[in-house]
Design a protein around this motif. Structure first.
Motif, short mmCIF file in Angstrom:
data_model
loop_
_atom_site.label_atom_id
_atom_site.label_comp_id
_atom_site.label_asym_id
_atom_site.label_seq_id
_atom_site.Cartn_x
_atom_site.Cartn_y
_atom_site.Cartn_z
N ARG A 41 0.97 -1.24 -0.07
CA ARG A 41 -0.03 -0.12 0.00
C ARG A 41 0.80 1.08 -0.05
O ARG A 41 0.40 2.34 -0.55
CB ARG A 41 -1.09 -0.03 1.19
N PRO A 45 5.54 1.88 -7.46
CA PRO A 45 4.05 2.19 -7.22
C PRO A 45 3.34 1.33 -6.12
O PRO A 45 3.84 0.22 -5.75
CB PRO A 45 3.68 1.49 -8.65
N SER A 46 2.26 1.96 -5.70
CA SER A 46 1.54 1.40 -4.53
C SER A 46 0.50 0.38 -5.14
O SER A 46 0.28 0.25 -6.50
CB SER A 46 0.57 2.46 -3.95
N LEU A 47 0.17 -0.61 -4.29
CA LEU A 47 -0.49 -1.71 -4.77
C LEU A 47 -1.66 -2.12 -3.58
O LEU A 47 -1.35 -2.18 -2.41
CB LEU A 47 0.27 -2.96 -5.03
N GLU A 48 -2.96 -1.80 -4.02
CA GLU A 48 -3.88 -2.14 -2.93
C GLU A 48 -4.85 -3.15 -3.75
O GLU A 48 -5.58 -3.04 -4.70
CB GLU A 48 -4.90 -0.95 -2.79
N GLN A 51 -8.51 -2.92 -5.08
CA GLN A 51 -8.84 -1.64 -5.78
C GLN A 51 -8.23 -2.24 -7.16
O GLN A 51 -7.22 -2.26 -7.54
CB GLN A 51 -8.42 -0.48 -5.61
N GLU A 52 -9.26 -2.67 -8.27
CA GLU A 52 -8.56 -2.96 -9.57
C GLU A 52 -7.89 -2.15 -10.15
O GLU A 52 -7.12 -2.26 -10.90
CB GLU A 52 -10.14 -3.36 -10.30
N SER A 53 -8.33 -0.78 -9.88
CA SER A 53 -7.49 0.26 -10.53
C SER A 53 -5.88 0.27 -10.15
O SER A 53 -5.21 0.44 -10.92
CB SER A 53 -8.11 1.74 -10.33
N SER A 54 -5.90 0.33 -8.77
CA SER A 54 -4.57 0.03 -8.21
C SER A 54 -3.64 -1.15 -8.87
O SER A 54 -2.45 -0.86 -9.19
CB SER A 54 -4.68 -0.13 -6.66
N ARG A 57 -2.69 -0.15 -12.36
CA ARG A 57 -1.62 0.99 -12.41
C ARG A 57 -0.41 0.27 -12.34
O ARG A 57 0.70 0.70 -12.69
CB ARG A 57 -1.93 2.15 -11.43
N CYS A 58 -0.37 -0.67 -11.29
CA CYS A 58 1.02 -1.24 -10.65
C CYS A 58 1.62 -2.21 -11.87
O CYS A 58 2.69 -1.93 -12.21
CB CYS A 58 0.85 -1.77 -9.59
#
Length: 82
Positions: A41, A45-48, A51-54, A57-58
């Motif tokens: 988190r 890059p952050s990873l959550e 959250q599909e968008s996260s 992006r990652c």
């Protein structure tokens, strides 16, 4: 780790937890590991994972740096639904 190439790249999901951090430190000490990326988190890059968008992006951010030879999921949860 005999099946990994001599210049392998690794990703550890959940690298700030106890298990993830121990794995990160262990791999960091291997000369055969040319790159290790810790994700979570608070990483860049952050990873959550919720959250599909996260996730998207990652993945896009890391795609150009691959291929990755070792991906370890050390993410977990302390509490589910309360």
């Amino acid at each position: 780790m005999l099946s990994l190439p001599s210049d392998f790249k690794a990703i550890i999901l959940g690298y700030t937890g106890t298990i993830g951090n121990a794995l990160f430190q262990n791999l960091s000490g291997l000369s055969a590991c040319s790159e290790i990326i810790g994700l979570g988190r608070q990483s860049i890059p952050s990873l959550e994972l919720t959250q599909e968008s996260s996730i998207q992006r990652c993945a896009q951010n890391l795609q150009a740096r691959g291929p990755y030879h070792l991906i370890i999921n050390a993410m977990g949860t302390l509490t589910v639904n309360g």
